[in-house]
Design an enzyme around this catalytic site. Sequence first.
Site: not given
Ligand code: HXC
Length: 257
Positions: A65, A111, A108, A131
Amino acid sequence: MVYQNIIVEIRGKVGLVTLNRPQALNALNEALIAELNDALGSFESNPEIGCTVITGSEKAFAAGADVKEMAEKTYVESYLGRFLDGWTRIAETRKPVIAAVSGFCLGGGLELAMMCDFIIASETARFALPEITLGIMPGAGGTQRLPRYIGKAKAMDLILTGRMMDAVEAERCGLVARLVAPDRLLDEALAAASKIAAYSQPIVMMAKETVNRAQETSLAEGARFERRLFLSMFSTEDQKEGMKAFIEKRKPAFRNR
Ligand code: HXC
């Protein structure tokens, strides 16, 4: 609706949705979820479409998400705004949906993939529910669906540590139905979807509904539900056609009746 976060195509009898926020690794914001619901709704009401494939990019099915959209939310805002209601509607789709997953499938994103009927993954796919690392837990069904897919022990491991699982492990533990080479992913998913879409639509939908019952009810109740729907199939023209075609050694021509 004009789509800004997804690309929607029709390939024969298959609806194809490509998640398309490359700048955010397909992070699922509320606008994307609304668009996805709209597209699935249009496929549901289109009698020509028998199955849907949801896919992302080579690098990410979806990295979760949208954290940037969620970060400042308050409880009251989320409650009054019915945050996450749109996600639930995706799981209620009656026609089959296949997730074709490459790259990151996180939070998400996973999910969403688990709301689909099965997952076909590229060897590059990586799965996690991270998460916990953000100070939350999965909120779109992950705590309930993951144990049903892969059992309690592994689900606890993934949800409590937030660790990433590669595609081989995901297939071994039953999260992924089929594992394919990266350049075969979309073809394989579209071929599976076309195959499903060629069968009788009401029968396919009843089969999906019945398998899903297995997740929600006791064995005895589920078997009773199966029996009712199974017997009801003998009132369809497609059952008559399917069996007649077998006996006459020809391909059936299902008419969704
Ligand atoms: C918003 C995101 C994002 C996310 C990545 N981006 N994941 N933005 N929400 N979930 C954005 C980054 O901020 C970045 O933007 C761009 O995408 C590229 O990501 P990088 O991190 O620079 O890429 P990389 O180094 O290759 O790393 C990839 C990654 C990492 C390992 C997937 O992005 C990451 O850990 N993402 C978050 C994963 C996460 O925690 N997901 C769960 C979310 S909570 P900029 O602007 O900096 O270029 C969730 C809750 C659901 O899902 C429950 C209810 C729906």
